[in-house]
Design a protein around this motif. Structure first.
Motif, PDB file in Angstrom:
ATOM      1  N   ARG A 264     -16.544  76.988 -58.587  1.00  0.00           N
ATOM      2  CA  ARG A 264     -15.429  77.904 -58.865  1.00  0.00           C
ATOM      3  C   ARG A 264     -15.305  79.005 -57.824  1.00  0.00           C
ATOM      4  NH1 ARG A 264     -19.680  78.740 -62.118  1.00  0.00           N
ATOM      5  NH2 ARG A 264     -20.449  80.839 -62.586  1.00  0.00           N
ATOM      6  N   TYR A 265     -16.362  79.273 -57.068  1.00  0.00           N
ATOM      7  CA  TYR A 265     -16.284  80.312 -56.034  1.00  0.00           C
ATOM      8  C   TYR A 265     -15.613  79.781 -54.767  1.00  0.00           C
ATOM      9  CZ  TYR A 265     -19.581  82.295 -59.307  1.00  0.00           C
ATOM     10  OH  TYR A 265     -20.166  82.749 -60.456  1.00  0.00           O
ATOM     11  N   HIS A 266     -15.494  78.455 -54.661  1.00  0.00           N
ATOM     12  CA  HIS A 266     -14.704  77.837 -53.593  1.00  0.00           C
ATOM     13  C   HIS A 266     -13.244  77.705 -54.029  1.00  0.00           C
ATOM     14  CE1 HIS A 266     -17.868  76.246 -50.743  1.00  0.00           C
ATOM     15  NE2 HIS A 266     -18.601  76.657 -51.765  1.00  0.00           N
ATOM     16  N   SER A 267     -13.037  77.178 -55.237  1.00  0.00           N
ATOM     17  CA  SER A 267     -11.676  76.962 -55.707  1.00  0.00           C
ATOM     18  C   SER A 267     -11.668  76.674 -57.198  1.00  0.00           C
ATOM     19  CB  SER A 267     -11.029  75.791 -54.958  1.00  0.00           C
ATOM     20  OG  SER A 267      -9.761  75.492 -55.492  1.00  0.00           O
TER      21      SER A 267
ATOM     22  N   LYS B 117      -8.008  75.676 -39.602  1.00  0.00           N
ATOM     23  CA  LYS B 117      -8.507  76.545 -40.666  1.00  0.00           C
ATOM     24  C   LYS B 117      -7.323  77.265 -41.297  1.00  0.00           C
ATOM     25  CE  LYS B 117      -9.314  80.565 -37.688  1.00  0.00           C
ATOM     26  NZ  LYS B 117     -10.276  81.640 -37.318  1.00  0.00           N
ATOM     27  N   LEU B 118      -7.589  77.928 -42.389  1.00  0.00           N
ATOM     28  CA  LEU B 118      -6.567  78.736 -43.040  1.00  0.00           C
ATOM     29  C   LEU B 118      -7.151  80.110 -43.311  1.00  0.00           C
ATOM     30  CD1 LEU B 118      -3.789  79.068 -44.361  1.00  0.00           C
ATOM     31  CD2 LEU B 118      -4.770  78.189 -46.486  1.00  0.00           C
ATOM     32  N   ASP B 119      -6.614  81.113 -42.633  1.00  0.00           N
ATOM     33  CA  ASP B 119      -7.027  82.495 -42.836  1.00  0.00           C
ATOM     34  C   ASP B 119      -6.029  83.189 -43.753  1.00  0.00           C
ATOM     35  OD1 ASP B 119      -9.270  82.391 -41.211  1.00  0.00           O
ATOM     36  OD2 ASP B 119      -8.181  83.012 -39.415  1.00  0.00           O
ATOM     37  N   ILE B 120      -6.537  83.817 -44.796  1.00  0.00           N
ATOM     38  CA  ILE B 120      -5.711  84.630 -45.675  1.00  0.00           C
ATOM     39  C   ILE B 120      -5.995  86.087 -45.339  1.00  0.00           C
ATOM     40  CG2 ILE B 120      -5.209  85.265 -48.059  1.00  0.00           C
ATOM     41  CD1 ILE B 120      -6.180  82.430 -48.833  1.00  0.00           C
ATOM     42  N   GLU B 121      -4.994  86.814 -44.885  1.00  0.00           N
ATOM     43  CA  GLU B 121      -5.164  88.191 -44.456  1.00  0.00           C
ATOM     44  C   GLU B 121      -4.603  89.162 -45.487  1.00  0.00           C
ATOM     45  OE1 GLU B 121      -3.606  88.820 -40.571  1.00  0.00           O
ATOM     46  OE2 GLU B 121      -4.855  87.273 -39.633  1.00  0.00           O
ATOM     47  N   SER B 122      -5.248  90.316 -45.582  1.00  0.00           N
ATOM     48  CA  SER B 122      -4.797  91.369 -46.472  1.00  0.00           C
ATOM     49  C   SER B 122      -5.119  92.711 -45.834  1.00  0.00           C
ATOM     50  CB  SER B 122      -5.492  91.259 -47.838  1.00  0.00           C
ATOM     51  OG  SER B 122      -5.057  92.280 -48.715  1.00  0.00           O
TER      52      SER B 122
ATOM     53  N   VAL C 199      -8.989  89.794 -42.369  1.00  0.00           N
ATOM     54  CA  VAL C 199      -9.145  88.483 -42.985  1.00  0.00           C
ATOM     55  C   VAL C 199      -9.876  88.638 -44.309  1.00  0.00           C
ATOM     56  CG1 VAL C 199     -10.150  86.188 -42.761  1.00  0.00           C
ATOM     57  CG2 VAL C 199      -9.134  87.306 -40.765  1.00  0.00           C
ATOM     58  N   ALA C 200      -9.203  88.292 -45.407  1.00  0.00           N
ATOM     59  CA  ALA C 200      -9.794  88.424 -46.734  1.00  0.00           C
ATOM     60  C   ALA C 200     -10.523  87.156 -47.165  1.00  0.00           C
ATOM     61  CB  ALA C 200      -8.713  88.762 -47.753  1.00  0.00           C
ATOM     62  N   ASP C 201     -10.105  86.011 -46.668  1.00  0.00           N
ATOM     63  CA  ASP C 201     -10.742  84.741 -47.019  1.00  0.00           C
ATOM     64  C   ASP C 201     -10.402  83.717 -45.952  1.00  0.00           C
ATOM     65  OD1 ASP C 201     -12.216  82.879 -48.374  1.00  0.00           O
ATOM     66  OD2 ASP C 201     -11.030  82.950 -50.221  1.00  0.00           O
ATOM     67  N   THR C 202     -11.307  82.787 -45.724  1.00  0.00           N
ATOM     68  CA  THR C 202     -11.105  81.731 -44.732  1.00  0.00           C
ATOM     69  C   THR C 202     -11.493  80.387 -45.329  1.00  0.00           C
ATOM     70  OG1 THR C 202     -11.504  83.180 -42.832  1.00  0.00           O
ATOM     71  CG2 THR C 202     -11.800  80.828 -42.486  1.00  0.00           C
ATOM     72  N   LEU C 203     -10.617  79.395 -45.132  1.00  0.00           N
ATOM     73  CA  LEU C 203     -10.932  78.011 -45.465  1.00  0.00           C
ATOM     74  C   LEU C 203     -11.128  77.258 -44.151  1.00  0.00           C
ATOM     75  CD1 LEU C 203      -8.312  77.289 -48.278  1.00  0.00           C
ATOM     76  CD2 LEU C 203     -10.700  77.949 -48.546  1.00  0.00           C
ATOM     77  N   LYS C 204     -12.385  76.875 -43.868  1.00  0.00           N
ATOM     78  CA  LYS C 204     -12.665  76.102 -42.656  1.00  0.00           C
ATOM     79  C   LYS C 204     -12.348  74.641 -42.931  1.00  0.00           C
ATOM     80  CE  LYS C 204     -16.406  79.259 -41.308  1.00  0.00           C
ATOM     81  NZ  LYS C 204     -17.866  79.384 -41.031  1.00  0.00           N
ATOM     82  N   LEU C 205     -11.492  74.049 -42.108  1.00  0.00           N
ATOM     83  CA  LEU C 205     -10.998  72.702 -42.373  1.00  0.00           C
ATOM     84  C   LEU C 205     -11.268  71.717 -41.237  1.00  0.00           C
ATOM     85  CD1 LEU C 205      -7.593  73.826 -43.935  1.00  0.00           C
ATOM     86  CD2 LEU C 205      -9.597  72.977 -45.166  1.00  0.00           C
ATOM     87  N   LYS C 206     -10.905  72.088 -40.014  1.00  0.00           N
ATOM     88  CA  LYS C 206     -11.052  71.212 -38.845  1.00  0.00           C
ATOM     89  C   LYS C 206     -10.451  69.830 -39.092  1.00  0.00           C
ATOM     90  CE  LYS C 206     -15.104  73.468 -36.798  1.00  0.00           C
ATOM     91  NZ  LYS C 206     -16.492  73.294 -36.286  1.00  0.00           N
TER      92      LYS C 206
ATOM     93  N   THR D 294     -13.069  71.717 -51.778  1.00  0.00           N
ATOM     94  CA  THR D 294     -12.908  71.354 -53.189  1.00  0.00           C
ATOM     95  C   THR D 294     -11.436  71.350 -53.578  1.00  0.00           C
ATOM     96  OG1 THR D 294     -13.190  73.668 -53.825  1.00  0.00           O
ATOM     97  CG2 THR D 294     -15.164  72.289 -53.801  1.00  0.00           C
ATOM     98  N   SER D 295     -10.620  72.099 -52.850  1.00  0.00           N
ATOM     99  CA  SER D 295      -9.178  72.127 -53.119  1.00  0.00           C
ATOM    100  C   SER D 295      -8.484  70.858 -52.647  1.00  0.00           C
ATOM    101  CB  SER D 295      -8.541  73.341 -52.448  1.00  0.00           C
ATOM    102  OG  SER D 295      -8.873  73.385 -51.071  1.00  0.00           O
TER     103      SER D 295
END
Length: 433
Positions: A153-156, A309-314, A318-325, A365-366
């Motif tokens: 749940r801490y991932h998604s 990747k997906l960076d969520i900024e606030s 950067v408030a959160d990052t999803l590393k995808l490659k 996990t998303s």
């Protein structure tokens, strides 16, 4: 105007209700269901078949094969299943204290659910050489949702992406063999991402971070169609990347103990992100073997490496990052149509679809995605020379999918495997005036 014609015109606006519904069936979060008439062939021959106005999405040059005024509308129902089995996941670490959070429920249930993806198209022959069209669909979508207390749940806990694409198009018939087409795309995107955040104080309820963003952007597409012989046609199409910069809010809800000035019950701030949805290219061939059999083939490429990747900024950080490659992917499809008589045609198809995720350590996990195989069956019924109905069913098979996501140690490590599959149903109604 006939009663059937009136029904078709009234049905298409109704199909648009719910456009943008999130789903996930093609590799990554691309939705191939831009018509339902191609489901029975696993979308083999998609850029060359041009059997109704939905060719506007797959290859706008195909409009030159549609005389008069043509309308087509469809609905695809998608039921993905993602069932996680734990094999050694670890819980997140509480900030400040460094103590582990509660592991909760290890497996989290089935993260998939039903989704509906509608489409609608209109093409119009202006004169002998020029054709105009308009298409509306949802080319990208994703929806995964787990139980509130699962180990990851801490991932998604929930991740959804919804799009709506409006695609005005034009085609030009160069000669009896060659046609070209082009389109402009306005695309709206909406995203909803939720995950748990461990409370810094032991014994307290998890906090929840929720990001909701939306935005719109522009893209374009091109197509070419060439009649090699009387029985063989080739189609080539390309859709550009579309760079979105959605914005919205980041809300952190705290149902546990509050600390004035540090841990309020609710904190809301601005949020934004930047993502380039991938470009795609399709090479298709359709061959009439004889009066009964039509063979179809498809080779397509998707430029998923546009999303490393997906960076969520606030508030400028950067408030959160999803590393995808993500990697670029290929899809190959083969299909066949058997024309039983003037009324009935039976369709079948098979396809192999690569996933942009090829590393267990980065599998989100998303999006617990993996390579998959399509097995498809469909039927087409002609009421008369102008009105056609297609139905189709596809089962997507995915081998056991491993995950060992340690890309963000503070969120814990999700280690285990997914058992996944997808059932896909569709109906398309097409009419020529």
């Amino acid at each position: 105007m006939t009663t059937r014609s009136t029904f078709v015109l009234r049905a298409i606006p109704a199909l648009l209700v719910g456009l943008g519904s999130a789903a996930a069936q093609a590799a990554g979060f691309q939705l191939l269901e831009q018509n339902a008439s191609g489901i029975g062939n696993a979308y083999a021959g998609s850029a060359a078949i041009a059997e109704n106005a939905s060719t506007i999405y797959f290859n706008p040059a195909g409009m030159t094969l549609l005389p008069g005024l043509n309308v087509s509308g469809g609905l695809s129902l998608i039921r993905p299943s993602f069932k996680f089995s734990d094999s050694g996941s670890t819980a997140a670490t509480r900030p400040v204290s460094g103590l582990p959070a509660s592991p909760g429920n290890l497996n989290g249930g089935d993260a998939g659910s039903w989704a509906a993806v509608p489409n609608a198209y209109l093409s119009w022959q202006v004169n002998e050489r020029w054709f105009l069209g308009l298409g509306i669909g949802a080319p990208f979508g994703l929806a995964t949702e787990y139980g509130d207390d699962w180990i990851g749940r801490y991932h998604s806990k929930k991740f959804s992406i919804e799009t709506i694409n409006i695609n005005p198009s034009v085609a030009f018939k160069v000669n009896d063999r060659l046609s070209i087409g082009a389109g402009l795309n306005w695309q709206h995107i909406k995203a909803d991402y939720r995950r748990a955040v461990p409370h810094p104080m032991p014994g307290q309820t998890d906090m929840e971070a929720k990001v909701k963003m939306s935005g719109d952007a522009w893209g374009w597409n091109l197509g070419l169609m060439y009649q090699l012989t009387d029985d063989t046609r080739v189609g080539l199409s390309y859709r550009s990347r579309i760079k979105h910069k959605p914005d919205g809010d980041l809300a952190i809800r705290n149902d546990g103990a509050t600390i004035p000035g540090l841990l309020p019950a609710m904190q809301v701030s601005d949020a934004n992100a930047s993502v380039s949805l991938p470009d795609t290219a399709i090479l298709s061939v359709v061959h009439n073997l004889n009066s009964r059999w039509t063979l179809l083939g498809d080779l397509s490429w998707t430029g998923w490496s546009s999303i490393p990747k997906l960076d969520i900024e606030s508030n400028g950080a950067v408030a959160d990052t999803l590393k995808l490659k993500f990697r670029d992917t290929w899809r190959v499809a083969l299909g066949a149509n058997y024309h039983v008589n003037d009324k009935w045609t039976i369709k079948t198809g098979i396809a192999y679809d690569q996933s942009p995720v090829d590393d267990d350590n980065l599998r989100p996990t998303s999006l617990p995605d993996n390579n998959r195989t399509w097995l498809s069956l469909g039927a087409q019924y002609r009421f008369d020379s102008n009105t056609v109905v297609d139905v189709g069913y596809t089962r997507l098979f995915t081998s056991s999918t491993g995950i060992n996501n340690d890309s963000a140690p503070e969120k814990g490590v999700v280690r285990g495997s997914y058992k996944s599959n997808v059932n896909l149903f569709g109906i398309q109604v097409s009419h020529r005036f």
